[in-house]
Design a protein around this motif. Sequence first.
Motif, PDB file in Angstrom:
ATOM      1  N   VAL A  60       0.847  -1.193   0.000  1.00 51.96           N
ATOM      2  CA  VAL A  60       0.000   0.000   0.000  1.00 51.96           C
ATOM      3  C   VAL A  60       0.889   1.251   0.000  1.00 51.96           C
ATOM      4  CG1 VAL A  60      -1.786   1.297   1.204  1.00 51.96           C
ATOM      5  CG2 VAL A  60      -1.826  -1.213   1.221  1.00 51.96           C
ATOM      6  N   PHE A  61       0.762   2.045  -1.057  1.00 51.44           N
ATOM      7  CA  PHE A  61       1.464   3.321  -1.167  1.00 51.44           C
ATOM      8  C   PHE A  61       0.518   4.444  -0.767  1.00 51.44           C
ATOM      9  CE2 PHE A  61       4.243   0.728  -3.611  1.00 51.44           C
ATOM     10  CZ  PHE A  61       5.465   1.376  -3.666  1.00 51.44           C
ATOM     11  N   THR A  62       0.941   5.273   0.142  1.00 51.28           N
ATOM     12  CA  THR A  62       0.198   6.492   0.483  1.00 51.28           C
ATOM     13  C   THR A  62       0.870   7.645  -0.247  1.00 51.28           C
ATOM     14  OG1 THR A  62      -0.351   5.597   2.663  1.00 51.28           O
ATOM     15  CG2 THR A  62      -0.607   7.974   2.347  1.00 51.28           C
ATOM     16  N   ILE A  63       0.117   8.302  -1.120  1.00 54.38           N
ATOM     17  CA  ILE A  63       0.722   9.301  -2.008  1.00 54.38           C
ATOM     18  C   ILE A  63      -0.085  10.597  -2.013  1.00 54.38           C
ATOM     19  CG2 ILE A  63       1.613   7.479  -3.527  1.00 54.38           C
ATOM     20  CD1 ILE A  63      -0.624   8.499  -5.552  1.00 54.38           C
ATOM     21  N   VAL A  64       0.586  11.645  -2.478  1.00 59.48           N
ATOM     22  CA  VAL A  64      -0.072  12.858  -2.931  1.00 59.48           C
ATOM     23  C   VAL A  64       0.131  12.897  -4.441  1.00 59.48           C
ATOM     24  CG1 VAL A  64      -0.088  15.375  -2.894  1.00 59.48           C
ATOM     25  CG2 VAL A  64       0.296  14.096  -0.773  1.00 59.48           C
ATOM     26  N   PRO A  65      -0.944  12.906  -5.242  1.00 60.16           N
ATOM     27  CA  PRO A  65      -0.793  12.863  -6.696  1.00 60.16           C
ATOM     28  C   PRO A  65       0.120  13.961  -7.229  1.00 60.16           C
ATOM     29  CG  PRO A  65      -3.076  12.507  -6.091  1.00 60.16           C
ATOM     30  CD  PRO A  65      -2.354  12.904  -4.829  1.00 60.16           C
ATOM     31  N   ALA A  66       0.750  13.677  -8.348  1.00 56.16           N
ATOM     32  CA  ALA A  66       1.797  14.537  -8.897  1.00 56.16           C
ATOM     33  C   ALA A  66       1.360  15.984  -9.068  1.00 56.16           C
ATOM     34  CB  ALA A  66       2.264  13.966 -10.236  1.00 56.16           C
ATOM     35  N   THR A 107      -4.352  12.697   1.294  1.00 58.71           N
ATOM     36  CA  THR A 107      -3.551  11.702   0.591  1.00 58.71           C
ATOM     37  C   THR A 107      -4.442  10.613   0.008  1.00 58.71           C
ATOM     38  OG1 THR A 107      -3.219  10.446   2.637  1.00 58.71           O
ATOM     39  CG2 THR A 107      -1.553  12.109   2.072  1.00 58.71           C
ATOM     40  N   GLU A 108      -3.850   9.791  -0.852  1.00 55.98           N
ATOM     41  CA  GLU A 108      -4.548   8.656  -1.441  1.00 55.98           C
ATOM     42  C   GLU A 108      -3.768   7.380  -1.160  1.00 55.98           C
ATOM     43  OE1 GLU A 108      -5.160   9.183  -5.595  1.00 55.98           O
ATOM     44  OE2 GLU A 108      -6.085  11.185  -5.385  1.00 55.98           O
ATOM     45  N   ASP A 109      -4.476   6.300  -0.891  1.00 59.53           N
ATOM     46  CA  ASP A 109      -3.851   4.989  -0.746  1.00 59.53           C
ATOM     47  C   ASP A 109      -4.001   4.219  -2.055  1.00 59.53           C
ATOM     48  OD1 ASP A 109      -3.040   5.418   1.830  1.00 59.53           O
ATOM     49  OD2 ASP A 109      -4.753   4.396   2.746  1.00 59.53           O
TER      50      ASP A 109
END
Length: 363
Positions: free
Chosen positions: A190-196, A213-215
């Motif tokens: 599971v990657f927790t990201i902020v889209p580019a 954030t998005e998982d």
Amino acid sequence: MPRRTATLLTSILLLIGLLCAGVLINVPYAEMSPGPTVNTLGEHDGEPVLNIEGHETYEASGHLNMTTVRVTGVDYRMNLLEAVSGWLAADAAVVPYRTLYPERVSADEVEQQNAEEFTASQESAKVAALEAIGYDIPAQTIVAAVVRDSPSEGRLHAGDAIVAVDGTKITEPGQVAELVTQHEPGEDVVFTIVPAEQAQAAQEAGEELPTDTEDVTITTAAADDDQRAIVGIQAGVTHTFPFTIDIKLADVGGPSAGLMFALGLIDRLTPDDLTGGAFVAGTGTIDDEGRVGQIGGVSMKVIAAREAGAEYFLTPENNCAAAAENAPDGLTLVRVATIDDALTALEDIREDRTEDLPLCSAS
């Protein structure tokens, strides 16, 4: 036909044959020679090398020249005559082709790699320079690239900010691979990201990442070489700068100008005239912590620097011996291992304390 005439004719024919063979026979070598030098404090092709917006800048009287090496291209095949000529020349170095091009790569791939290294060196130069004058530069791990046909294709995108992996906060790129390879192929990560798009907007505004954030769940695959778990991304790092710095220098690649870019930035951003009017050139990679790294072609770079008029040459510590072996007259080789070493050396130069300079030696 008289014997003398026959001997002369035979010798001429033999010489012609040798010259033809020298031209026709390719050898596995490449050539390096001194390239152009550019003052990072000045202009190149009518544009300032260092463009700074949002911070006061100061004039500088001296030179802080980055140096380059000309090399024969990846597709160029040297003949025997050219190799002999290069071996005899004082301002050229003939080296095994694989020294410059260790793998089978195309000219486009070499150009792309050089461009990527140059961009990375600019980023590190900015970080090292700003931190040297007291700024704290936040770093953020991002998705630098996504491998085609990998589990991450279409799920993660270049520029996505990686906040966490499996709930573990990410503070540097190396953590990503470590956490992924703790899994077996076929397991989920599971990657927790902020889209580019949002991450880039925050960076350009000099703001922290959004808290929204998005998982993204990625099912790992097996690496072809050792069956470890992979997701098919390359992790990188980006920084948030307090103002805009743009380094413009066309037709130059590779990482070796990092030190001189960093020093040029410090000179432009602070009231002290770093060189005191002296002509200083140099080379060396630089990392975010200000460590100066070894480069290639240093013997050609010292020649280029002296031909341009340099009096002092800032030399990476691990290049000192090679540089000193063929140092041109009138050029003082100064040993540096960090940006602080370079700043101390520049202070000694402008204060005329040259007896204190740490000099390179051939031993």
